[in-house]
Design a protein around this motif. Sequence first.
Motif, PDB file in Angstrom:
ATOM      1  N   TYR A   3       2.169   6.385   1.495  1.00  0.00           N
ATOM      2  CA  TYR A   3       2.738   6.824   2.771  1.00  0.00           C
ATOM      3  C   TYR A   3       3.015   8.329   2.807  1.00  0.00           C
ATOM      4  N   PRO A   4       3.591   8.892   1.742  1.00  0.00           N
ATOM      5  CA  PRO A   4       3.699  10.362   1.729  1.00  0.00           C
ATOM      6  C   PRO A   4       2.337  11.051   1.810  1.00  0.00           C
ATOM      7  N   ARG A  54       5.149  -3.790  -6.333  1.00  0.00           N
ATOM      8  CA  ARG A  54       3.888  -3.124  -5.984  1.00  0.00           C
ATOM      9  C   ARG A  54       4.143  -1.797  -5.270  1.00  0.00           C
ATOM     10  N   LEU A  55       5.189  -1.750  -4.471  1.00  0.00           N
ATOM     11  CA  LEU A  55       5.521  -0.490  -3.788  1.00  0.00           C
ATOM     12  C   LEU A  55       5.876   0.594  -4.798  1.00  0.00           C
ATOM     13  N   GLY A  56       6.516   0.198  -5.874  1.00  0.00           N
ATOM     14  CA  GLY A  56       6.888   1.160  -6.905  1.00  0.00           C
ATOM     15  C   GLY A  56       8.330   1.614  -6.755  1.00  0.00           C
ATOM     16  N   PHE A  73      -0.394  -0.545   6.457  1.00  0.00           N
ATOM     17  CA  PHE A  73      -0.355  -1.624   5.476  1.00  0.00           C
ATOM     18  C   PHE A  73      -1.765  -2.019   5.024  1.00  0.00           C
ATOM     19  N   THR A 125      -1.151   2.994  -8.508  1.00  0.00           N
ATOM     20  CA  THR A 125      -0.180   2.232  -9.289  1.00  0.00           C
ATOM     21  C   THR A 125       1.038   1.847  -8.451  1.00  0.00           C
ATOM     22  N   SER A 126       1.503   2.761  -7.584  1.00  0.00           N
ATOM     23  CA  SER A 126       2.631   2.442  -6.703  1.00  0.00           C
ATOM     24  C   SER A 126       2.187   2.575  -5.265  1.00  0.00           C
ATOM     25  N   GLU A 127       2.111   1.421  -4.576  1.00  0.00           N
ATOM     26  CA  GLU A 127       1.596   1.426  -3.202  1.00  0.00           C
ATOM     27  C   GLU A 127       2.402   2.351  -2.286  1.00  0.00           C
ATOM     28  N   GLY A 128       3.709   2.432  -2.547  1.00  0.00           N
ATOM     29  CA  GLY A 128       4.583   3.211  -1.665  1.00  0.00           C
ATOM     30  C   GLY A 128       4.209   4.679  -1.593  1.00  0.00           C
ATOM     31  N   THR A 129       3.548   5.191  -2.644  1.00  0.00           N
ATOM     32  CA  THR A 129       3.234   6.626  -2.664  1.00  0.00           C
ATOM     33  C   THR A 129       2.113   6.988  -1.687  1.00  0.00           C
ATOM     34  N   HIS A 180       6.100  -1.857   6.076  1.00  0.00           N
ATOM     35  CA  HIS A 180       5.178  -2.353   5.055  1.00  0.00           C
ATOM     36  C   HIS A 180       5.734  -3.655   4.452  1.00  0.00           C
ATOM     37  N   ILE A 240       8.176   7.207  -5.016  1.00  0.00           N
ATOM     38  CA  ILE A 240       7.750   7.449  -3.637  1.00  0.00           C
ATOM     39  C   ILE A 240       8.297   8.791  -3.162  1.00  0.00           C
ATOM     40  N   ILE A 271       7.999   2.328   5.143  1.00  0.00           N
ATOM     41  CA  ILE A 271       8.119   1.432   3.992  1.00  0.00           C
ATOM     42  C   ILE A 271       8.727   0.099   4.429  1.00  0.00           C
ATOM     43  N   VAL A 305      -3.187   0.655   2.758  1.00  0.00           N
ATOM     44  CA  VAL A 305      -2.551   0.642   1.443  1.00  0.00           C
ATOM     45  C   VAL A 305      -3.095  -0.520   0.609  1.00  0.00           C
ATOM     46  N   ARG A 306      -3.196  -1.684   1.218  1.00  0.00           N
ATOM     47  CA  ARG A 306      -3.693  -2.836   0.464  1.00  0.00           C
ATOM     48  C   ARG A 306      -5.172  -2.671   0.124  1.00  0.00           C
ATOM     49  N   ALA A 345      -5.188  -0.528  -2.908  1.00  0.00           N
ATOM     50  CA  ALA A 345      -4.588  -1.169  -4.076  1.00  0.00           C
ATOM     51  C   ALA A 345      -5.482  -2.259  -4.649  1.00  0.00           C
ATOM     52  N   ALA A 403       6.433  11.711  -4.404  1.00  0.00           N
ATOM     53  CA  ALA A 403       5.087  11.887  -3.849  1.00  0.00           C
ATOM     54  C   ALA A 403       5.112  12.666  -2.538  1.00  0.00           C
ATOM     55  N   GLU A 404       6.311  12.857  -1.968  1.00  0.00           N
ATOM     56  CA  GLU A 404       6.410  13.675  -0.766  1.00  0.00           C
ATOM     57  C   GLU A 404       5.995  15.100  -1.118  1.00  0.00           C
ATOM     58  N   ARG A 459      11.871  13.256   8.913  1.00  0.00           N
ATOM     59  CA  ARG A 459      10.865  12.776   7.966  1.00  0.00           C
ATOM     60  C   ARG A 459      11.427  11.642   7.108  1.00  0.00           C
TER      61      ARG A 459
END
Lengths: 113, 205
Positions: free
Chosen positions: A53-54, B61-63, A33, A47-51, B39, B68, B36, A36-37, A40, B71-72, B28
């Motif tokens: 993690y991958p 913000r996560l999108g 976290f 643009t998308s914080e979630g990306t 988070h 997501i 997530i 990521v922050r 960001a 992006a894997e 995975r």
Amino acid sequence: MVAQQDALITQMRRGTLQYCVLALLADEERYGFDLVRGLAEMDGMVTSEGTIYPLLSRLRRDGLVESNWQESPSGPPRRYYRLTDSGRAALDAFRLEWRRFRDAVDNFVERKA
Amino acid sequence: MVASNADKLVAEYLKALDSELRGLPRSRRGELTQEISEHIAEARSGLEADDEAGVREILERLGPPAEIASAEDPAGPARAGWTEVVALILLPIGGIIVPIVGWVVGAVLLWVSDAWSTKDKLIGTLLFPGGLLIPLALLFLAEESGGCGSVVNPQLQPQQGALSCPPADGVGAWEILVMAALVIVPLMAIAYLAQRLMRPPAAPA
């Protein structure tokens, strides 16, 4: 032309993002976290914080970072990330190349009249 | 405890994410969903439990879950390692090399692998257990009893009673069909499993 430019910017961002992650980990370990922050906060980077993690999962698989679980003062345990030796080497190599590239481009696009 | 609207938003988001991640190996998929979810929990720790607007902002913000998921790394953990290759070899012919045990080892490797979904594993296990051992054994027994009386190997005599003698004009059409199915179906199951290793379909080699 504008669409092409957008695509280029997206690609540049995508290509450099992983080195920004490595750089954030250069001096200290961080948990997901926080990392990521941290990314960001910088305008125009993510643009998308979630990306992220991958991306972290891929860096782990490529052996550039490693992670371990640590107790958190509040809530569930956190996964902390830190650079591996090869992650540090990749970051150093990128720094050199990036400086050369940035200076070269600046030399043209930032030239004062 | 009554779920607040904020909780519902989070639950919906995680459900949508989980369904976007369908194509990933189960471990995975669980790991990413958990990250997530942690988070979100972390981001919410500074908010009131029912702060709906705050939660909306976190999720924004996560999108979008689809972003997501995309992006894997497409060539990610599904890449075939030795486990997958050995499983694909042992499932059809392992039972022939070392009767039964060879197939069982193949099935175990299939189930420990991360590269296949549970559905794939069921297909690989049930179509057909034993792989090509069963058709080979049937063929062998049919040949042995084919002469109906001209037994070459006397040791097989006790088993003959269980096998009906083929019609005088040779093997019947449906026996050939069953035999063909017993050979083709397991091979098709293996081809299916191999093709599942080549994911994603978006990037055919």
